[in-house]
Design a protein around this motif. Structure first.
Motif, PDB file in Angstrom:
ATOM      1  N   THR A  20       0.832  -1.207   0.000  1.00 15.89           N
ATOM      2  CA  THR A  20       0.000   0.000   0.000  1.00 15.89           C
ATOM      3  C   THR A  20       0.868   1.260   0.000  1.00 15.89           C
ATOM      4  OG1 THR A  20      -0.102   0.231   2.408  1.00 15.89           O
ATOM      5  CG2 THR A  20      -1.780  -1.206   1.374  1.00 15.89           C
ATOM      6  N   VAL A  21       0.263   2.348  -0.412  1.00 11.48           N
ATOM      7  CA  VAL A  21       0.940   3.648  -0.390  1.00 11.48           C
ATOM      8  C   VAL A  21       1.322   4.011   1.045  1.00 11.48           C
ATOM      9  CG1 VAL A  21       0.631   6.122  -0.801  1.00 11.48           C
ATOM     10  CG2 VAL A  21      -0.144   4.466  -2.511  1.00 11.48           C
ATOM     11  N   ALA A  22       0.439   3.756   1.983  1.00 10.91           N
ATOM     12  CA  ALA A  22       0.722   4.073   3.387  1.00 10.91           C
ATOM     13  C   ALA A  22       1.955   3.330   3.880  1.00 10.91           C
ATOM     14  CB  ALA A  22      -0.484   3.742   4.258  1.00 10.91           C
ATOM     15  N   GLU A  23       2.091   2.058   3.504  1.00  9.02           N
ATOM     16  CA  GLU A  23       3.259   1.279   3.910  1.00  9.02           C
ATOM     17  C   GLU A  23       4.533   1.834   3.275  1.00  9.02           C
ATOM     18  OE1 GLU A  23       1.320  -3.141   4.639  1.00  9.02           O
ATOM     19  OE2 GLU A  23       1.850  -2.534   2.589  1.00  9.02           O
ATOM     20  N   ILE A  24       4.445   2.216   2.010  1.00  7.31           N
ATOM     21  CA  ILE A  24       5.606   2.803   1.335  1.00  7.31           C
ATOM     22  C   ILE A  24       6.032   4.082   2.034  1.00  7.31           C
ATOM     23  CG2 ILE A  24       6.330   4.052  -0.749  1.00  7.31           C
ATOM     24  CD1 ILE A  24       5.090   1.882  -2.396  1.00  7.31           C
ATOM     25  N   LEU A  25       5.081   4.938   2.360  1.00  7.95           N
ATOM     26  CA  LEU A  25       5.422   6.205   3.012  1.00  7.95           C
ATOM     27  C   LEU A  25       6.033   5.976   4.387  1.00  7.95           C
ATOM     28  CD1 LEU A  25       2.378   8.404   1.961  1.00  7.95           C
ATOM     29  CD2 LEU A  25       4.695   8.413   0.996  1.00  7.95           C
ATOM     30  N   GLU A  26       5.574   4.962   5.096  1.00  5.87           N
ATOM     31  CA  GLU A  26       6.133   4.639   6.406  1.00  5.87           C
ATOM     32  C   GLU A  26       7.595   4.197   6.274  1.00  5.87           C
ATOM     33  OE1 GLU A  26       5.441   1.347   9.903  1.00  5.87           O
ATOM     34  OE2 GLU A  26       3.676   2.105   8.842  1.00  5.87           O
ATOM     35  N   VAL A  27       7.860   3.311   5.317  1.00 10.97           N
ATOM     36  CA  VAL A  27       9.232   2.850   5.089  1.00 10.97           C
ATOM     37  C   VAL A  27      10.100   4.002   4.583  1.00 10.97           C
ATOM     38  CG1 VAL A  27      10.686   1.269   3.750  1.00 10.97           C
ATOM     39  CG2 VAL A  27       8.510   0.468   4.695  1.00 10.97           C
ATOM     40  N   ALA A  28       9.539   4.830   3.700  1.00  9.92           N
ATOM     41  CA  ALA A  28      10.274   5.973   3.158  1.00  9.92           C
ATOM     42  C   ALA A  28      10.671   6.947   4.263  1.00  9.92           C
ATOM     43  CB  ALA A  28       9.444   6.688   2.093  1.00  9.92           C
ATOM     44  N   GLU A  29       9.813   7.118   5.251  1.00  9.09           N
ATOM     45  CA  GLU A  29      10.128   8.003   6.373  1.00  9.09           C
ATOM     46  C   GLU A  29      11.355   7.482   7.131  1.00  9.09           C
ATOM     47  OE1 GLU A  29       8.056   9.780  10.430  1.00  9.09           O
ATOM     48  OE2 GLU A  29       6.833   8.659   9.006  1.00  9.09           O
ATOM     49  N   GLY A  30      11.394   6.178   7.368  1.00  9.14           N
ATOM     50  CA  GLY A  30      12.550   5.587   8.040  1.00  9.14           C
ATOM     51  C   GLY A  30      13.808   5.687   7.193  1.00  9.14           C
ATOM     52  N   HIS A  31      13.665   5.438   5.891  1.00 10.66           N
ATOM     53  CA  HIS A  31      14.805   5.535   4.972  1.00 10.66           C
ATOM     54  C   HIS A  31      15.355   6.962   4.972  1.00 10.66           C
ATOM     55  CE1 HIS A  31      17.281   5.170   1.376  1.00 10.66           C
ATOM     56  NE2 HIS A  31      16.653   6.221   0.878  1.00 10.66           N
ATOM     57  N   ALA A  32      14.473   7.932   4.886  1.00  6.53           N
ATOM     58  CA  ALA A  32      14.908   9.334   4.860  1.00  6.53           C
ATOM     59  C   ALA A  32      15.633   9.709   6.154  1.00  6.53           C
ATOM     60  CB  ALA A  32      13.711  10.253   4.633  1.00  6.53           C
ATOM     61  N   ALA A  33      15.090   9.268   7.280  1.00  7.53           N
ATOM     62  CA  ALA A  33      15.712   9.597   8.565  1.00  7.53           C
ATOM     63  C   ALA A  33      17.118   8.998   8.669  1.00  7.53           C
ATOM     64  CB  ALA A  33      14.837   9.093   9.707  1.00  7.53           C
ATOM     65  N   GLU A  34      17.279   7.783   8.140  1.00 10.31           N
ATOM     66  CA  GLU A  34      18.565   7.098   8.247  1.00 10.31           C
ATOM     67  C   GLU A  34      19.571   7.533   7.183  1.00 10.31           C
ATOM     68  OE1 GLU A  34      19.951   2.528   7.757  1.00 10.31           O
ATOM     69  OE2 GLU A  34      18.281   2.891   9.129  1.00 10.31           O
ATOM     70  N   GLU A  35      19.122   7.631   5.945  1.00 12.05           N
ATOM     71  CA  GLU A  35      20.038   7.883   4.826  1.00 12.05           C
ATOM     72  C   GLU A  35      20.102   9.342   4.375  1.00 12.05           C
ATOM     73  OE1 GLU A  35      22.055   5.551   3.600  1.00 12.05           O
ATOM     74  OE2 GLU A  35      21.218   4.072   4.991  1.00 12.05           O
ATOM     75  N   HIS A  36      19.053  10.106   4.643  1.00 11.27           N
ATOM     76  CA  HIS A  36      18.978  11.505   4.180  1.00 11.27           C
ATOM     77  C   HIS A  36      18.470  12.404   5.313  1.00 11.27           C
ATOM     78  CE1 HIS A  36      19.400   9.555   0.303  1.00 11.27           C
ATOM     79  NE2 HIS A  36      18.271   8.910   0.482  1.00 11.27           N
ATOM     80  N   PRO A  37      19.232  12.487   6.409  1.00  6.41           N
ATOM     81  CA  PRO A  37      18.733  13.248   7.577  1.00  6.41           C
ATOM     82  C   PRO A  37      18.472  14.719   7.301  1.00  6.41           C
ATOM     83  CG  PRO A  37      21.040  12.632   7.853  1.00  6.41           C
ATOM     84  CD  PRO A  37      20.550  11.931   6.622  1.00  6.41           C
ATOM     85  N   ASP A  38      19.049  15.262   6.234  1.00 12.87           N
ATOM     86  CA  ASP A  38      18.818  16.675   5.903  1.00 12.87           C
ATOM     87  C   ASP A  38      17.523  16.878   5.129  1.00 12.87           C
ATOM     88  OD1 ASP A  38      21.246  17.177   7.080  1.00 12.87           O
ATOM     89  OD2 ASP A  38      22.349  17.292   5.193  1.00 12.87           O
ATOM     90  N   LEU A  39      16.918  15.793   4.661  1.00 11.25           N
ATOM     91  CA  LEU A  39      15.694  15.883   3.874  1.00 11.25           C
ATOM     92  C   LEU A  39      14.507  16.109   4.797  1.00 11.25           C
ATOM     93  CD1 LEU A  39      14.329  15.589   1.061  1.00 11.25           C
ATOM     94  CD2 LEU A  39      14.051  13.162   1.612  1.00 11.25           C
ATOM     95  N   GLU A  40      13.763  17.175   4.547  1.00 15.44           N
ATOM     96  CA  GLU A  40      12.578  17.482   5.335  1.00 15.44           C
ATOM     97  C   GLU A  40      11.363  16.876   4.645  1.00 15.44           C
ATOM     98  OE1 GLU A  40      10.055  21.339   6.870  1.00 15.44           O
ATOM     99  OE2 GLU A  40      12.172  21.576   6.375  1.00 15.44           O
ATOM    100  N   LEU A  41      10.654  16.014   5.359  1.00 14.52           N
ATOM    101  CA  LEU A  41       9.461  15.383   4.789  1.00 14.52           C
ATOM    102  C   LEU A  41       8.241  16.275   5.025  1.00 14.52           C
ATOM    103  CD1 LEU A  41       9.931  11.591   5.592  1.00 14.52           C
ATOM    104  CD2 LEU A  41      10.201  12.763   3.419  1.00 14.52           C
TER     105      LEU A  41
END
Length: 56
Positions: A20-41
């Motif tokens: 689901t889109v919701a699951e993708i966004l949840e995983v993407a949030e974790g990915h961004a926090a870990e790999e792209h900490p400067d990226l503001e969601l």
């Protein structure tokens, strides 16, 4: 049918595949926090992510 998102950050080759889109966004949030900490969601970034999700 599964949904897929390739990371929208230039040079990052991460791909997220979930049901689901919701699951993708949840995983993407974790990915961004870990790999792209400067990226503001912010709202605009989340919309960009949604626009790049495709069915696989």
């Amino acid at each position: 049918m599964a949904q897929q998102l390739s990371c929208v950050v230039d040079g990052c080759e991460a791909t997220i595949t979930e049901e689901t889109v919701a699951e993708i966004l949840e995983v993407a949030e974790g990915h961004a926090a870990e790999e792209h900490p400067d990226l503001e969601l912010d709202e605009g970034t989340v919309e960009t992510l949604k626009e790049n999700i495709e069915e696989v």
